[in-house]
Enzyme design. Structure first.
Site, PDB file in Angstrom:
ATOM      1  N   LYS A  58     -15.132   7.256 127.646  1.00  0.00           N
ATOM      2  CA  LYS A  58     -16.006   8.300 127.107  1.00  0.00           C
ATOM      3  C   LYS A  58     -15.184   9.485 126.644  1.00  0.00           C
ATOM      4  CE  LYS A  58     -15.475  11.341 130.709  1.00  0.00           C
ATOM      5  NZ  LYS A  58     -14.762  12.613 130.596  1.00  0.00           N
ATOM      6  N   ASP A  80     -19.151  10.769 136.912  1.00  0.00           N
ATOM      7  CA  ASP A  80     -19.135  10.145 135.584  1.00  0.00           C
ATOM      8  C   ASP A  80     -19.529   8.673 135.619  1.00  0.00           C
ATOM      9  OD1 ASP A  80     -18.247  12.521 134.512  1.00  0.00           O
ATOM     10  OD2 ASP A  80     -16.180  11.859 134.186  1.00  0.00           O
TER      11      ASP A  80
HETATM   12  O1  C5P Z   1     -17.477  13.207 140.988  1.00  0.00           O
HETATM   13  P1  C5P Z   1     -16.020  12.887 140.996  1.00  0.00           P
HETATM   14  O2  C5P Z   1     -15.564  12.277 142.285  1.00  0.00           O
HETATM   15  O3  C5P Z   1     -15.575  12.114 139.807  1.00  0.00           O
HETATM   16  O4  C5P Z   1     -15.299  14.285 140.877  1.00  0.00           O
HETATM   17  C1  C5P Z   1     -13.912  14.421 141.073  1.00  0.00           C
HETATM   18  C2  C5P Z   1     -13.596  15.868 141.381  1.00  0.00           C
HETATM   19  O5  C5P Z   1     -13.828  16.680 140.218  1.00  0.00           O
HETATM   20  C3  C5P Z   1     -14.452  16.487 142.456  1.00  0.00           C
HETATM   21  O6  C5P Z   1     -13.896  16.275 143.722  1.00  0.00           O
HETATM   22  C4  C5P Z   1     -14.402  17.964 142.093  1.00  0.00           C
HETATM   23  O7  C5P Z   1     -13.185  18.546 142.494  1.00  0.00           O
HETATM   24  C5  C5P Z   1     -14.391  17.920 140.585  1.00  0.00           C
HETATM   25  N1  C5P Z   1     -15.732  18.046 139.984  1.00  0.00           N
HETATM   26  C6  C5P Z   1     -16.379  19.270 140.012  1.00  0.00           C
HETATM   27  N2  C5P Z   1     -17.634  19.383 139.452  1.00  0.00           N
HETATM   28  C7  C5P Z   1     -18.225  18.319 138.858  1.00  0.00           C
HETATM   29  C8  C5P Z   1     -17.580  17.078 138.809  1.00  0.00           C
HETATM   30  C9  C5P Z   1     -16.321  16.959 139.392  1.00  0.00           C
HETATM   31  O8  C5P Z   1     -15.863  20.254 140.529  1.00  0.00           O
HETATM   32  N3  C5P Z   1     -19.420  18.475 138.309  1.00  0.00           N
END
Ligand code: C5P
Length: 298
Positions: A10, A138
């Site tokens: 993406k 994501d």
């Molecule tokens: O959701 P995911 O595990 O992919 O997110 C990875 C990291 O990215 C999270 O631990 C956080 O530090 C950051 N993040 C965030 N806000 C979001 C998505 C991700 O701060 N909306």
């Protein structure tokens, strides 16, 4: 018996980021577009237990332990249906690793769909999307594909109509960037300022709906870009080289370090890719288009 699922990368055509929430995540208005760079995940029964392997030029950078989202997806589905995750997951990797194109999330969604088909769990679409949301912000979009607005931390999706095909060049950088590190840098750079509520741009949604590349280029925005450039200043040179080569618009993809260049046509994209490739400002270039469908059993 094995099942193979193909899953796209993406790019975020808009990534509006709000202030850090008490749980550390950030509220987003995240307009995702699935583009035609793909990983393939093959699930095969493995009596010896869960195993992950990976092939492709950057396979060495992919963790093969339980931190891999594909492994976590298999475990989550197995736990929900009361079985053991006795599966070998092979990832044929073409999406840049730690590149800001949701490659890890793609593998999570693909593994979930592959295990669901292999184990005939018969999970409903909402069940699968719920597991996706638990795996990462994501991951639901990797399952759904096309184009969608992600709100909340990005996991709550509203599918979007797109009135045409958009042509892109992606410039891959050496090494990856850690998404948490980029969000932390965003927090540092915005400290002491009033961070506005993230909202989707009506002009951008209209440009997508009308398939208007010029209008879309004028509205591309990534609030994580200053943070990615702060951690990786050389990306400014890549963005400038693509713009000078004739891209309609340029931005960092997600948390980077991949940079994305929106082009007027497939032919324009090929030319811009050639110029970018010769510019010495990136590791390699890829030409592709979107939207494309999400995770699909082959
Ligand atoms: O959701 P995911 O595990 O992919 O997110 C990875 C990291 O990215 C999270 O631990 C956080 O530090 C950051 N993040 C965030 N806000 C979001 C998505 C991700 O701060 N909306």
């Amino acid at each position: 018996m094995s099942v193979t699922v193909r899953v796209p990368a993406k790019v975020n055509v808009q990534l509006a980021v709000g202030a850090a929430r008490p749980d550390g995540f950030h509220d987003l208005a995240n307009v995702f577009l699935a583009v035609g760079l793909y990983d393939e995940v093959t699930a095969t029964p493995s009596p010896g237990g869960l195993r992950v392997t990976c092939s492709g030029p950057d396979a060495g950078q992919v963790p093969l332990d339980r931190t891999n989202l594909a492994a976590r997806a298999a475990e989550a589905l197995a736990a929900r249906y009361g079985r053991t995750p006795d599966v070998h997951l092979h990832i044929a990797k073409d999406i840049p690793v730690a590149g800001g194109m949701a490659g890890g999330s793609a593998d999570g969604a693909a593994a979930l769909l592959a295990c669901d088909a292999l184990w005939k769990t018969g999970a409903s679409r909402p069940d699968l999307l719920e597991i996706c949301a638990e795996l990462g912000s994501d991951v639901p979009f990797s399952m759904v594909g096309g184009a969608a607005l992600g709100t909340g931390r990005g996991e709550t999706l509203t599918e979007l109509e797109v009135g045409g095909t958009f042509h892109w060049v992606f410039a891959l950088a050496d090494g990856g960037l850690s998404t948490p590190a980029v969000f932390r840098e965003f927090d540092r750079l915005t400290e002491g300022t009033e961070v506005p509520e993230p909202v989707a741009s009506p002009q951008l949604l209209k440009a997508l709906a009308e398939g208007d590349a010029h209008a879309l280029a004028a509205t591309l925005v990534n609030d994580l870009q200053p943070a990615a450039l702060s951690l990786r200043p050389s990306l400014a040179g890549t963005l400038a080289a693509g713009t000078a080569a004739g891209a309609l618009g340029a931005l960092v993809s997600g948390s980077g370090p991949t940079t994305a260049f929106l082009c007027a046509s497939a032919a324009a994209a090929e030319k811009i890719a050639e110029t970018l490739s010769a510019s010495g400002t990136c590791r390699s270039v890829r030409v592709t288009a979107g939207p494309v469908p999400g995770a699909t059993v082959l």
